[in-house]
Scaffold this motif. Structure first.
Motif, PDB file in Angstrom:
ATOM      1  N   GLN A 266      96.101 -54.750  14.764  1.00  0.00           N
ATOM      2  CA  GLN A 266      97.175 -55.726  14.859  1.00  0.00           C
ATOM      3  C   GLN A 266      97.817 -55.766  16.249  1.00  0.00           C
ATOM      4  O   GLN A 266      98.433 -56.760  16.608  1.00  0.00           O
ATOM      5  CB  GLN A 266      98.279 -55.446  13.830  1.00  0.00           C
ATOM      6  CG  GLN A 266      97.802 -55.361  12.410  1.00  0.00           C
ATOM      7  CD  GLN A 266      97.394 -53.943  12.005  1.00  0.00           C
ATOM      8  OE1 GLN A 266      96.741 -53.232  12.756  1.00  0.00           O
ATOM      9  NE2 GLN A 266      97.756 -53.549  10.800  1.00  0.00           N
ATOM     10  N   ALA A 267      97.720 -54.709  17.010  1.00  0.00           N
ATOM     11  CA  ALA A 267      98.412 -54.643  18.298  1.00  0.00           C
ATOM     12  C   ALA A 267      97.470 -54.732  19.496  1.00  0.00           C
ATOM     13  O   ALA A 267      97.920 -54.617  20.629  1.00  0.00           O
ATOM     14  CB  ALA A 267      99.212 -53.350  18.381  1.00  0.00           C
ATOM     15  N   MET A 268      96.193 -54.953  19.288  1.00  0.00           N
ATOM     16  CA  MET A 268      95.255 -54.872  20.409  1.00  0.00           C
ATOM     17  C   MET A 268      95.469 -55.966  21.450  1.00  0.00           C
ATOM     18  O   MET A 268      95.272 -55.731  22.636  1.00  0.00           O
ATOM     19  CB  MET A 268      93.806 -54.855  19.916  1.00  0.00           C
ATOM     20  CG  MET A 268      93.419 -53.545  19.232  1.00  0.00           C
ATOM     21  SD  MET A 268      94.056 -51.999  19.969  1.00  0.00           S
ATOM     22  CE  MET A 268      93.378 -52.020  21.595  1.00  0.00           C
ATOM     23  N   ASP A 269      95.908 -57.135  21.049  1.00  0.00           N
ATOM     24  CA  ASP A 269      96.176 -58.172  22.055  1.00  0.00           C
ATOM     25  C   ASP A 269      97.270 -57.713  23.012  1.00  0.00           C
ATOM     26  O   ASP A 269      97.174 -57.891  24.229  1.00  0.00           O
ATOM     27  CB  ASP A 269      96.581 -59.490  21.391  1.00  0.00           C
ATOM     28  CG  ASP A 269      95.414 -60.172  20.708  1.00  0.00           C
ATOM     29  OD1 ASP A 269      94.257 -59.825  21.014  1.00  0.00           O
ATOM     30  OD2 ASP A 269      95.662 -61.053  19.855  1.00  0.00           O
ATOM     31  N   MET A 270      98.316 -57.116  22.465  1.00  0.00           N
ATOM     32  CA  MET A 270      99.412 -56.611  23.299  1.00  0.00           C
ATOM     33  C   MET A 270      98.923 -55.457  24.184  1.00  0.00           C
ATOM     34  O   MET A 270      99.258 -55.391  25.365  1.00  0.00           O
ATOM     35  CB  MET A 270     100.579 -56.172  22.420  1.00  0.00           C
ATOM     36  CG  MET A 270     101.768 -55.673  23.206  1.00  0.00           C
ATOM     37  SD  MET A 270     102.551 -56.917  24.237  1.00  0.00           S
ATOM     38  CE  MET A 270     103.384 -57.874  23.003  1.00  0.00           C
ATOM     39  N   TRP A 271      98.141 -54.546  23.598  1.00  0.00           N
ATOM     40  CA  TRP A 271      97.596 -53.445  24.395  1.00  0.00           C
ATOM     41  C   TRP A 271      96.775 -53.979  25.554  1.00  0.00           C
ATOM     42  O   TRP A 271      96.905 -53.517  26.687  1.00  0.00           O
ATOM     43  CB  TRP A 271      96.720 -52.537  23.540  1.00  0.00           C
ATOM     44  CG  TRP A 271      97.408 -51.384  22.902  1.00  0.00           C
ATOM     45  CD1 TRP A 271      97.480 -51.121  21.565  1.00  0.00           C
ATOM     46  CD2 TRP A 271      98.102 -50.296  23.533  1.00  0.00           C
ATOM     47  NE1 TRP A 271      98.177 -49.963  21.340  1.00  0.00           N
ATOM     48  CE2 TRP A 271      98.568 -49.438  22.527  1.00  0.00           C
ATOM     49  CE3 TRP A 271      98.386 -49.991  24.867  1.00  0.00           C
ATOM     50  CZ2 TRP A 271      99.285 -48.282  22.800  1.00  0.00           C
ATOM     51  CZ3 TRP A 271      99.102 -48.838  25.149  1.00  0.00           C
ATOM     52  CH2 TRP A 271      99.541 -47.999  24.120  1.00  0.00           C
ATOM     53  N   GLU A 272      95.899 -54.930  25.278  1.00  0.00           N
ATOM     54  CA  GLU A 272      95.019 -55.420  26.328  1.00  0.00           C
ATOM     55  C   GLU A 272      95.807 -56.046  27.480  1.00  0.00           C
ATOM     56  O   GLU A 272      95.410 -55.926  28.639  1.00  0.00           O
ATOM     57  CB  GLU A 272      93.975 -56.366  25.746  1.00  0.00           C
ATOM     58  CG  GLU A 272      92.947 -55.601  24.922  1.00  0.00           C
ATOM     59  CD  GLU A 272      91.910 -56.477  24.242  1.00  0.00           C
ATOM     60  OE1 GLU A 272      92.112 -57.703  24.143  1.00  0.00           O
ATOM     61  OE2 GLU A 272      90.895 -55.917  23.815  1.00  0.00           O
ATOM     62  N   GLU A 273      96.923 -56.685  27.197  1.00  0.00           N
ATOM     63  CA  GLU A 273      97.780 -57.191  28.272  1.00  0.00           C
ATOM     64  C   GLU A 273      98.304 -56.031  29.128  1.00  0.00           C
ATOM     65  O   GLU A 273      98.371 -56.136  30.348  1.00  0.00           O
ATOM     66  CB  GLU A 273      98.945 -58.003  27.702  1.00  0.00           C
ATOM     67  CG  GLU A 273      98.531 -59.374  27.228  1.00  0.00           C
ATOM     68  CD  GLU A 273      97.846 -60.188  28.317  1.00  0.00           C
ATOM     69  OE1 GLU A 273      98.389 -60.299  29.429  1.00  0.00           O
ATOM     70  OE2 GLU A 273      96.747 -60.719  28.055  1.00  0.00           O
ATOM     71  N   ARG A 274      98.676 -54.940  28.502  1.00  0.00           N
ATOM     72  CA  ARG A 274      99.160 -53.761  29.235  1.00  0.00           C
ATOM     73  C   ARG A 274      98.037 -53.116  30.042  1.00  0.00           C
ATOM     74  O   ARG A 274      98.247 -52.646  31.149  1.00  0.00           O
ATOM     75  CB  ARG A 274      99.768 -52.732  28.277  1.00  0.00           C
ATOM     76  CG  ARG A 274     100.957 -53.234  27.521  1.00  0.00           C
ATOM     77  CD  ARG A 274     102.126 -53.425  28.481  1.00  0.00           C
ATOM     78  NE  ARG A 274     103.290 -53.869  27.766  1.00  0.00           N
ATOM     79  CZ  ARG A 274     103.844 -55.071  27.912  1.00  0.00           C
ATOM     80  NH1 ARG A 274     103.346 -55.931  28.768  1.00  0.00           N
ATOM     81  NH2 ARG A 274     104.906 -55.402  27.224  1.00  0.00           N
ATOM     82  N   PHE A 275      96.822 -53.082  29.477  1.00  0.00           N
ATOM     83  CA  PHE A 275      95.692 -52.464  30.173  1.00  0.00           C
ATOM     84  C   PHE A 275      95.374 -53.187  31.479  1.00  0.00           C
ATOM     85  O   PHE A 275      94.856 -52.589  32.412  1.00  0.00           O
ATOM     86  CB  PHE A 275      94.444 -52.452  29.293  1.00  0.00           C
ATOM     87  CG  PHE A 275      94.566 -51.639  28.031  1.00  0.00           C
ATOM     88  CD1 PHE A 275      95.537 -50.662  27.887  1.00  0.00           C
ATOM     89  CD2 PHE A 275      93.706 -51.864  26.976  1.00  0.00           C
ATOM     90  CE1 PHE A 275      95.650 -49.919  26.725  1.00  0.00           C
ATOM     91  CE2 PHE A 275      93.792 -51.128  25.816  1.00  0.00           C
ATOM     92  CZ  PHE A 275      94.772 -50.161  25.688  1.00  0.00           C
TER      93      PHE A 275
END
Length: 190
Positions: free
Chosen positions: A57-66
């Motif tokens: 559920q949070a991978m889109d947000m993580w990928e922005e941070r990455f």
């Protein structure tokens, strides 16, 4: 410095964040190097860890941070990790989801890995230490008396039919990269 610390549960999250990176929490004593913020914070302060476990559920947000910040994450042999999941009543479905997220969403961004249950750990600690500019060390041994083996030191790490071979291969591939001359997070050294 702001660091992303996405992790799979039961792979050494607390060792990395609290003991080694000296993250400030309400459960730990100072001195602290890093503050903590979740992935939802859109404006993290300097010397902050953006940390959480990886979930679909949070991978889109993580990928922005990455794309914005370097990544340090922990790994532990999947058989030992699964045994910890199951001993705490956590579902094998979540285990599979988190390993899949690590492979598909975190690994492509070239994180620095810390294998808490393997002798390469000390080499990895040295690289992380050089990267953040702080002396990182632990007296936590790698072996049967270390925390990474607690409650599952008897687990055969050869195979477990419930674990995808892809997860085991990924674990060993990331170890092999430690002994190469690969510079992790090379784009962050510029």
């Amino acid at each position: 410095m702001i660091i992303c610390v996405p992790t799979i549960q039961h792979t050494g999250t607390h060792l990395l964040r609290r003991e080694l990176l000296k993250e400030e929490t309400r459960h730990s004593d100072g001195p602290f190097w890093f503050k903590n913020t979740g992935i939802w914070n859109s404006n993290p302060e300097p010397w902050t860890i953006i940390g959480d476990h990886v979930y679909d559920q949070a991978m889109d947000m993580w990928e922005e941070r990455f794309k914005q910040f370097p990544i340090i994450t922990t790994l532990r042999h999947p058989v030992r990790c699964l045994k910890s999941f199951l001993s705490r009543g956590t579902s094998i479905r979540l285990f599979n989801q988190q390993w899949r997220c690590m492979i598909e969403c975190v690994a492509p961004y070239d994180p620095m890995y810390l294998h808490i249950d393997h002798p390469v750990r000390d080499k990895e600690l040295q690289r992380i230490s050089e990267f953040i500019g702080k002396d990182i060390e632990t007296t936590w041994p790698v072996g049967k008396s270390s925390g990474c083996f607690m409650g599952n030191h008897d687990a055969s790490i050869e195979t477990d039919p419930r674990i995808s071979q892809e997860f085991i291969d990924f674990y060993y591939e990331t170890i092999q990269n430690v002994d190469s001359n690969t510079v992790y997070n090379a784009h962050w050294y510029k």
